[in-house]
Structures are given as C-alpha cells and as structure tokens.
Write a protein that holds these residues in place. Structure first.
Motif, PDB file in Angstrom:
ATOM      1  N   GLY A   1       0.769  -1.167   0.138  1.00  0.00           N
ATOM      2  CA  GLY A   1       0.103  -0.312  -0.226  1.00  0.00           C
ATOM      3  C   GLY A   1       0.533   1.038  -0.192  1.00  0.00           C
ATOM      4  N   ALA A   2       0.255   2.188  -0.379  1.00  0.00           N
ATOM      5  CA  ALA A   2       1.006   3.213  -0.240  1.00  0.00           C
ATOM      6  C   ALA A   2       0.584   4.423   0.947  1.00  0.00           C
ATOM      7  CB  ALA A   2       0.201   4.458  -1.948  1.00  0.00           C
ATOM      8  N   LEU A   3       1.739   5.082   0.681  1.00  0.00           N
ATOM      9  CA  LEU A   3       2.461   6.238   2.124  1.00  0.00           C
ATOM     10  C   LEU A   3       0.591   6.905   2.194  1.00  0.00           C
ATOM     11  CD1 LEU A   3       5.559   7.476   1.177  1.00  0.00           C
ATOM     12  CD2 LEU A   3       4.863   5.538   3.207  1.00  0.00           C
TER      13      LEU A   3
ATOM     14  N   TYR B   1      12.949   6.487  -3.114  1.00  0.00           N
ATOM     15  CA  TYR B   1      12.734   4.882  -4.173  1.00  0.00           C
ATOM     16  C   TYR B   1      14.630   4.210  -3.920  1.00  0.00           C
ATOM     17  CZ  TYR B   1      12.036   1.301  -7.433  1.00  0.00           C
ATOM     18  OH  TYR B   1      11.812  -0.222  -7.473  1.00  0.00           O
ATOM     19  N   ARG B   2      15.667   5.497  -4.881  1.00  0.00           N
ATOM     20  CA  ARG B   2      17.002   5.015  -4.912  1.00  0.00           C
ATOM     21  C   ARG B   2      17.488   4.628  -3.652  1.00  0.00           C
ATOM     22  NH1 ARG B   2      20.467   9.506  -7.906  1.00  0.00           N
ATOM     23  NH2 ARG B   2      22.014   7.727  -8.147  1.00  0.00           N
ATOM     24  N   SER B   3      17.492   5.408  -2.516  1.00  0.00           N
ATOM     25  CA  SER B   3      18.074   4.923  -1.277  1.00  0.00           C
ATOM     26  C   SER B   3      17.590   4.419  -1.219  1.00  0.00           C
ATOM     27  CB  SER B   3      16.969   5.914   0.097  1.00  0.00           C
ATOM     28  OG  SER B   3      17.886   7.142  -0.882  1.00  0.00           O
ATOM     29  N   CYS B   4      16.250   3.160  -0.770  1.00  0.00           N
ATOM     30  CA  CYS B   4      15.526   1.901  -0.734  1.00  0.00           C
ATOM     31  C   CYS B   4      16.605   0.824  -1.133  1.00  0.00           C
ATOM     32  CB  CYS B   4      14.294   1.788  -0.133  1.00  0.00           C
ATOM     33  SG  CYS B   4      13.117   3.379   0.537  1.00  0.00           S
ATOM     34  N   ILE B   5      16.379   0.867  -2.254  1.00  0.00           N
ATOM     35  CA  ILE B   5      16.881  -0.001  -3.204  1.00  0.00           C
ATOM     36  C   ILE B   5      18.333   0.087  -2.835  1.00  0.00           C
ATOM     37  CG2 ILE B   5      17.697  -0.430  -6.094  1.00  0.00           C
ATOM     38  CD1 ILE B   5      14.564  -0.788  -4.996  1.00  0.00           C
ATOM     39  N   GLU B   6      19.325   1.141  -2.910  1.00  0.00           N
ATOM     40  CA  GLU B   6      21.076   1.247  -2.536  1.00  0.00           C
ATOM     41  C   GLU B   6      21.034  -0.153  -1.012  1.00  0.00           C
ATOM     42  OE1 GLU B   6      24.614   1.576  -2.233  1.00  0.00           O
ATOM     43  OE2 GLU B   6      23.339   1.847  -4.120  1.00  0.00           O
TER      44      GLU B   6
ATOM     45  N   LYS C   1       6.514   1.026  -1.011  1.00  0.00           N
ATOM     46  CA  LYS C   1       5.620   2.439  -0.841  1.00  0.00           C
ATOM     47  C   LYS C   1       5.757   3.220  -1.103  1.00  0.00           C
ATOM     48  CE  LYS C   1       4.376   2.229   3.192  1.00  0.00           C
ATOM     49  NZ  LYS C   1       2.849   0.757   3.826  1.00  0.00           N
ATOM     50  N   VAL C   2       7.040   3.216  -1.484  1.00  0.00           N
ATOM     51  CA  VAL C   2       7.274   4.593  -2.013  1.00  0.00           C
ATOM     52  C   VAL C   2       6.653   4.195  -3.500  1.00  0.00           C
ATOM     53  CG1 VAL C   2       9.085   6.352  -3.602  1.00  0.00           C
ATOM     54  CG2 VAL C   2       9.316   5.280  -1.103  1.00  0.00           C
ATOM     55  N   LEU C   3       7.049   3.459  -4.174  1.00  0.00           N
ATOM     56  CA  LEU C   3       6.649   3.179  -6.055  1.00  0.00           C
ATOM     57  C   LEU C   3       5.248   3.498  -6.059  1.00  0.00           C
ATOM     58  CD1 LEU C   3       6.693   2.471  -8.724  1.00  0.00           C
ATOM     59  CD2 LEU C   3       6.888  -0.298  -7.904  1.00  0.00           C
ATOM     60  N   LEU C   4       4.729   2.506  -5.307  1.00  0.00           N
ATOM     61  CA  LEU C   4       3.107   3.171  -5.152  1.00  0.00           C
ATOM     62  C   LEU C   4       1.923   3.682  -4.252  1.00  0.00           C
ATOM     63  CD1 LEU C   4       2.270  -0.482  -3.391  1.00  0.00           C
ATOM     64  CD2 LEU C   4       1.977   0.050  -5.791  1.00  0.00           C
ATOM     65  N   THR C   5       2.645   4.854  -3.484  1.00  0.00           N
ATOM     66  CA  THR C   5       2.757   6.455  -3.765  1.00  0.00           C
ATOM     67  C   THR C   5       3.156   6.951  -4.577  1.00  0.00           C
ATOM     68  OG1 THR C   5       3.536   5.864  -0.915  1.00  0.00           O
ATOM     69  CG2 THR C   5       3.245   8.485  -1.752  1.00  0.00           C
ATOM     70  N   ALA C   6       4.295   7.049  -5.832  1.00  0.00           N
ATOM     71  CA  ALA C   6       3.617   7.422  -6.583  1.00  0.00           C
ATOM     72  C   ALA C   6       3.430   6.980  -7.499  1.00  0.00           C
ATOM     73  CB  ALA C   6       5.950   7.511  -7.407  1.00  0.00           C
ATOM     74  N   VAL C   7       2.891   6.034  -7.723  1.00  0.00           N
ATOM     75  CA  VAL C   7       1.302   6.090  -8.512  1.00  0.00           C
ATOM     76  C   VAL C   7       0.339   6.581  -8.307  1.00  0.00           C
ATOM     77  CG1 VAL C   7      -0.005   3.831  -9.494  1.00  0.00           C
ATOM     78  CG2 VAL C   7       2.802   3.269  -9.564  1.00  0.00           C
TER      79      VAL C   7
ATOM     80  N   GLN D   1       1.294  -1.680 -21.950  1.00  0.00           N
ATOM     81  CA  GLN D   1       0.459  -1.258 -22.716  1.00  0.00           C
ATOM     82  C   GLN D   1      -0.887  -2.301 -22.870  1.00  0.00           C
ATOM     83  OE1 GLN D   1       2.379  -2.427 -26.798  1.00  0.00           O
ATOM     84  NE2 GLN D   1       4.149  -2.379 -25.544  1.00  0.00           N
ATOM     85  N   PHE D   2      -0.321  -3.290 -22.421  1.00  0.00           N
ATOM     86  CA  PHE D   2      -1.771  -4.274 -22.370  1.00  0.00           C
ATOM     87  C   PHE D   2      -2.624  -4.273 -21.540  1.00  0.00           C
ATOM     88  CE2 PHE D   2       2.201  -6.465 -24.492  1.00  0.00           C
ATOM     89  CZ  PHE D   2       1.455  -6.386 -26.079  1.00  0.00           C
ATOM     90  N   ILE D   3      -2.746  -4.068 -20.538  1.00  0.00           N
ATOM     91  CA  ILE D   3      -3.270  -3.587 -19.159  1.00  0.00           C
ATOM     92  C   ILE D   3      -3.888  -2.320 -18.862  1.00  0.00           C
ATOM     93  CG2 ILE D   3      -2.047  -5.520 -18.158  1.00  0.00           C
ATOM     94  CD1 ILE D   3      -0.903  -3.452 -15.912  1.00  0.00           C
ATOM     95  N   ASP D   4      -5.025  -2.373 -18.596  1.00  0.00           N
ATOM     96  CA  ASP D   4      -5.501  -1.248 -17.651  1.00  0.00           C
ATOM     97  C   ASP D   4      -4.837  -0.541 -16.642  1.00  0.00           C
ATOM     98  OD1 ASP D   4      -7.458   0.584 -16.005  1.00  0.00           O
ATOM     99  OD2 ASP D   4      -8.658  -0.022 -17.966  1.00  0.00           O
ATOM    100  N   GLU D   5      -4.903   1.037 -16.812  1.00  0.00           N
ATOM    101  CA  GLU D   5      -4.229   1.457 -15.871  1.00  0.00           C
ATOM    102  C   GLU D   5      -4.467   1.367 -14.829  1.00  0.00           C
ATOM    103  OE1 GLU D   5      -3.393   6.705 -16.003  1.00  0.00           O
ATOM    104  OE2 GLU D   5      -4.757   5.979 -17.470  1.00  0.00           O
ATOM    105  N   GLN D   6      -5.476   1.744 -14.218  1.00  0.00           N
ATOM    106  CA  GLN D   6      -5.435   1.084 -13.231  1.00  0.00           C
ATOM    107  C   GLN D   6      -4.563  -0.394 -11.842  1.00  0.00           C
ATOM    108  OE1 GLN D   6      -9.312  -0.629 -11.713  1.00  0.00           O
ATOM    109  NE2 GLN D   6     -10.069  -1.543 -13.360  1.00  0.00           N
ATOM    110  N   TYR D   7      -4.100  -0.864 -13.179  1.00  0.00           N
ATOM    111  CA  TYR D   7      -3.651  -1.841 -12.804  1.00  0.00           C
ATOM    112  C   TYR D   7      -1.485  -1.578 -12.020  1.00  0.00           C
ATOM    113  CZ  TYR D   7      -7.771  -4.304 -13.009  1.00  0.00           C
ATOM    114  OH  TYR D   7      -9.597  -4.972 -12.984  1.00  0.00           O
ATOM    115  N   THR D   8      -2.053  -0.109 -13.249  1.00  0.00           N
ATOM    116  CA  THR D   8      -0.334  -0.101 -13.166  1.00  0.00           C
ATOM    117  C   THR D   8       0.780   0.214 -11.877  1.00  0.00           C
ATOM    118  OG1 THR D   8      -0.346   1.747 -14.629  1.00  0.00           O
ATOM    119  CG2 THR D   8       1.513   1.892 -13.106  1.00  0.00           C
ATOM    120  N   GLY D   9       0.142  -0.393 -10.881  1.00  0.00           N
ATOM    121  CA  GLY D   9       0.779  -0.890 -10.038  1.00  0.00           C
ATOM    122  C   GLY D   9       1.075  -1.627  -9.075  1.00  0.00           C
ATOM    123  N   ASP D  10       0.060  -2.757  -9.718  1.00  0.00           N
ATOM    124  CA  ASP D  10       0.454  -4.145  -9.914  1.00  0.00           C
ATOM    125  C   ASP D  10       1.765  -4.596 -10.578  1.00  0.00           C
ATOM    126  OD1 ASP D  10      -2.433  -5.397  -8.688  1.00  0.00           O
ATOM    127  OD2 ASP D  10      -2.674  -3.632  -8.993  1.00  0.00           O
TER     128      ASP D  10
END
Length: 579
Positions: free
Chosen positions: A207-209, A223-228, A237-243, A283-292
């Motif tokens: 889930g998002a923040l 996001y970059r700091s977490c991946i590092e 969580k950061v990614l889903l917040t951005a989405v 390109q093949f999915i509905d925009e609402q599933y971008t986060g998934d």
C-alpha cells in the motif's frame, strides 16, 4: 418452430434403455443410467476420444483413453487436466427422448475467460490452450488475452519473472503472426506464466503512504535510497505512492531505471531487461493495474548481483572507475564540445575490440558531440548481435546464454532510451558496452560470417528448406549460410522472419530463445528507417544472430505446440482418436 428445432430426437426411451447408450446428431452421446437419461458431448474434452466407448459406473463416466472421469449429470470432471465435458438438457415426452441442441453451459467469451483463469491458477496446459483458442476464434484482441495472463502472473508468485517476460514478448510480436502463430505465441507465454506461479499464494501489496502529496523528486530520492540498501518493502511503498499520485509512466520508468543502473549490469542483465518488459506490458493492461505490474519488479532488487563487485569487472583492467568518471563528465551538462558524429562501422569495430578504456572514451566523446543516447544504445545492440553471429560452436554450449544476455540487455537499454531523456540512464549504455568487451573471448576463434555461395543467386526462395535445417541438431553454420544465400537470391525478409517465428513457436523453447527472437525482430525493424549500407548490414546481423541462436537450440520435444494443435482441432470438431 424455433422451440421445436432446439430439440433433437434421440429415439424411443425403450430403445435407449435396451442399448444403454446411443449417438445422435451433433455428436451427442445419450446414456440411460439408473432409470434416467443423460446427454453429454461424445468427445472427451481432453483429446476427443468417443465417450460412448467409455464406462459408466457409480454415476461416473470414464474415458478409456486416459481415464478421465466425468459426472454424468453435469459433465463436470474429477480430473482438472481433462476439462469439463458439455452436458445437455434432456426431456422424455410420450416415450420419446429429446435432447436440447445447446449445452447447459454454452461456450462464450466470458466462459472462455473464466476457463483461462482456471487453467492459469491450476497450471493445466490443455485448459489454457482450449480457452485461448476459443478467445482467438471469437476475435478477442491479443491485448485483452495477454492482460489476463499478466495480471495473474504479477499477483501470484514472488515478482516479475521469465514467464511474464515471455508473455509480454510474444504479445508484442503477435500482430506480425497469422492466427495459428498467435495461438502458439500466446500459449507459450501463458503456460510459462502458469508454471512460474504454480503453487504460490497471492501476493498482497503493502500500500501507498497515507494521504501523501509528495514532490516526485523526493519520491525518486527515497526509492533510490531504499533500493541501494536492498529495502524492498520501503521501495514498494514509495513506488505505490508515486503511482497513486498519478505520476506519469515515463517518470516512473526513470525513477526505477535510475535505481536499476546505480550498480553495473545487475543480475547478468536480467534486471534491466525485466524492467523494460514490465513497462512494455503496461500497454496491454488497464491503467488501474499499473501499480500491480510495476510492484512486481521490486522484489528482485533485494538480491540482485552487482557486477562491479565481480572480479572480471575489476581486473586485469578496472572497468568500473573509468565508466563512473565518463558518466560524471556527461552529466555535468553540455561541455560545448562538438565533433563530427562517429563513423558507425568504426564504432562497432571499437566495441568488438580489446581496448575497453578507449571504447569508454569513444562513447563519451560521441555522446558529448551530440550522438543521441538511444542511437548509441542501438549500436551497442548491433555489436552484441555480432558477438552471436561470430560465436564459435567450439565454445561451451552454456556460453550461448552469455552472449544472449548481452544482446537482450542492450536491446532493453535501446528500447528504454527511446522513451527517456534522463541523463543518468546513459550509464546503461556503458554497462552494455563493457559487457560486449567481456564477451570477446567467446569470439576466439571467431565463427566466419557467411560468405555467399557461388550459386546463391539461383537458389530457390522456399523457407521450408530453412525449417528443415532447423529440424536437425546443431545446424548453426548451415542455417546461417542458407539465410545469407536466400537474401542474396532476392528472398523476402518478412517471409524469413515468419519462418524463424514458426521455427521458434514449434519448439518447447527455453526462456532465452523467446528473448532472442523478439529482440532481434524489434532491432531489425528499427533499422528499416534507414536505407544506407550500414543499416542494411545491421538488419542482416539481426537475422543471422537470430538464425544461429535458434539453430543451436532446436529441435526439442515439441509438447507445448502439440497441446495447442489438439485444442485447435477439438475446437473444430475433428476426431483425433481416429488417427
């Protein structure tokens, strides 16, 4: 009148009772059992064996070919691999038995979609194949079918994987194939998705923040700091917040790919390649599933191998520091240095050479002079494909995958840079170029690029000859020679790609072979925008590289294409058992 024609006479109740069963128009089997009459499709849904030749005991109709069992009342199977058999409504009037012409659960698009989901969930190839055939025959768009598999794949399992990559790649080339080719391509992708998710529980996103409205720059930094530090939970969580905040796909790609290039050539190139494929899958999915979809990329970042930590990237020549220094110079901005664009042929020779520090300098100077990063990535992809063209079969067989990884990585970088002007992503170009350098010993000795046969201009343009070659083991050099002669004789490249696609899809190909074909096709098509001699040679390089790789990995058992053929023939009502 319509009501009357909806029913077919099966004969008298007494005659059916005496015989135990009968076959009526439409291939329907009618059974008398325990003082009742039942009707089901006479073809076993598994492989078409006539069910009237089976046995009926304790309410279970058993097919004697593979012993699939069916409830005689509903047609439901006790063996999921066999699929349900259609059952029909029956009525008895004045001693005569009537059977409704339409099954109780008629086939339709929604039913095929449900069966496809069931096949994916239970990892049953024949169910997936039959649902897919039904959907394509009903003219359901490729994107709609692919989206079902993609969403299933990202929701079950540990993240983005090879199955999802195959499905996305095959969905991208599907428009270039005929109907049978589309069936085979999508089936291969869907089956590999099912295999990779089999037995895995559903993945629940964190889930998002809460109620955040954060600047994109801050989110990208987090996001970059977490991946590092390999903190995948924080990164998700950061990614889903951005989405949720509606950040564009382009900005999301930059954020994630910057993190994926903070270290060199992660996981042998797979990490960047998987990121590129996931963004292509959108390109093949509905925009609402971008986060998934995008969240499925995060888990791999927790354990990705960082190539700058490997011995070969540090010694005998330190490749890491010169690349970091070159990128630092490039990201400082326009130096005012403008030089003529590099000669492409000379640049390819430099990339394939054994002077990596000079290669880094040449790439840096070309970029400073104004060469587009996407075009530089395209040239690295040509050099990587040339490694495959020159790969000698005396090498260890497993080394085919090493040169394949470099090529598909370079292709992914090229595709990503076509959609981004983020300066930091130029790092991926250098990483790919250094990987081309590290592969140099796989071209020692170098396989000869095919030379035209003396009679090449008079050779017939029948791609069946190529398919025959690819039906034999290790015909790497003969297949490449055939392609060179075919093109010299005026053969059509589209027909050649079609034949190579057929050669791929008739096999139980492994993951990397699908990558090879799709990447080569896409790189070839990009070079169609130019008609000069270099572009023509680059196109030939893609064809030769693809041909040699396919030839090295064929033939196989071909079980998967056989399953699709069974499903397709059952859909058309053919009687497979008679063969």
């Amino acid at each position: 009148m319509e009501e009357q024609t909806a029913w077919i006479s099966a004969g008298s109740l007494q005659s059916i009772k005496a015989k135990g069963q009968t076959i009526i128009k439409g291939g329907i089997a009618v059974f008398y059992y325990e003082d009742r009459v039942y009707a089901v499709d006479n073809r076993c849904p598994h492989m078409g064996f006539p069910l009237h030749m089976g046995s009926l005991c304790d309410g279970i109709l058993t097919c004697h070919w593979h012993h699939a069992r069916f409830d005689i009342c509903s047609g439901g199977t006790l063996d999921p691999w066999a699929d349900d058999v259609p059952s029909y409504e029956v009525k008895v009037e004045e001693g005569e038995v009537w059977v409704h012409v339409r099954p109780r659960t008629p086939a339709g698009i929604q039913r095929y979609k449900e069966r496809l989901m069931e096949g994916l969930q239970q990892n049953i190839g024949i169910v997936i194949a039959k649902a897919l055939v039904g959907l394509l025959e009903a003219n359901v768009p490729v994107a709609e079918i692919a989206s079902i598999g993609i969403l299933h794949g990202v929701r079950y399992g540990s993240g983005w994987n090879s199955g999802l990559t195959i499905l996305t790649a095959m969905a991208r080339i599907a428009p270039r194939l005929d109907q049978k080719g589309r069936m085979l391509a999508l089936y291969q992708g869907l089956v590999h998705v099912a295999r990779n998710s089999s037995g895995r529980s559903a993945r629940h996103l964190l889930g998002a923040l809460p109620d955040a409205n954060l600047p994109m720059a801050r989110l990208a930094q987090w996001y970059r700091s977490c991946i590092e530090v390999r903190d995948t939970q924080g990164a998700e969580k950061v990614l889903l917040t951005a989405v949720r905040q509606g950040v564009s796909v382009e900005k999301l790609a930059d954020m994630m790919l910057i993190a994926a290039t903070d270290h060199f050539y992660l996981d042998g190139g797979h990490t960047f390649d998987f990121h590129n494929k996931a963004f292509e899958a959108l390109q093949f999915i509905d925009e609402q599933y971008t986060g998934d979809v995008l969240a499925a990329l995060v888990p791999m970042m927790g354990g990705a191998a960082r190539s700058e930590e490997l011995h070969q990237w540090q010694t005998p020549i330190n490749l890491v520091e010169p690349v970091l220094q070159a990128v630092a110079e490039l990201t400082q901005g326009d130096s005012g240095h403008k030089a003529p664009p590099p000669d492409e042929q000379e640049l390819i020779a430099q990339l394939l050479g054994d002077q990596p520090l000079q290669t880094i300098a040449v790439i840096k100077e070309a970029l400073l002079a104004g060469t587009a990063p996407a075009h530089m990535a395209q040239l690295v992809a040509v050099a990587a494909a040339e490694r495959i063209v020159r790969f000698h079969t005396q090498n260890d067989f497993a080394d085919w995958i090493a040169v394949l990884h470099t090529f598909t990585y370079a292709h992914a970088v090229h595709e990503s840079l076509k959609h981004s002007d983020e300066p930091l992503l130029v790092r991926a170009v250098f990483h790919g170029a250094m990987r081309v350098y590290l592969d140099r010993f796989l071209n020692v000795p170098a396989a000869a690029r095919p030379k035209l046969s003396p009679d090449s201009a008079s050779k017939p343009n029948d791609t069946e000859e190529l398919l025959d070659l690819l039906d034999q083991r290790q015909q790497v050099a003969p297949a490449a020679q055939w392609v060179a002669d075919y093109r010299e004789a005026g053969g059509d490249d589209d027909a050649l790609w079609s034949a190579l696609g057929h050669a791929l899809l008739r096999e139980d190909a492994e993951f990397h072979t699908f990558q090879m074909y799709e990447a080569a096709v896409m790189e070839y098509e990009d070079w169609l925008q130019r008609e000069d001699a270099f572009a023509a040679e680059a196109r030939e390089t893609m064809l030769l590289a693809c041909t040699r790789y396919l030839a090295a990995h064929a033939p196989t058992a071909r079980e998967l294409p056989h399953t699709v053929r069974i499903a397709w023939r059952l859909q058309r009502g053919e009687k497979l058992f008679e063969e």
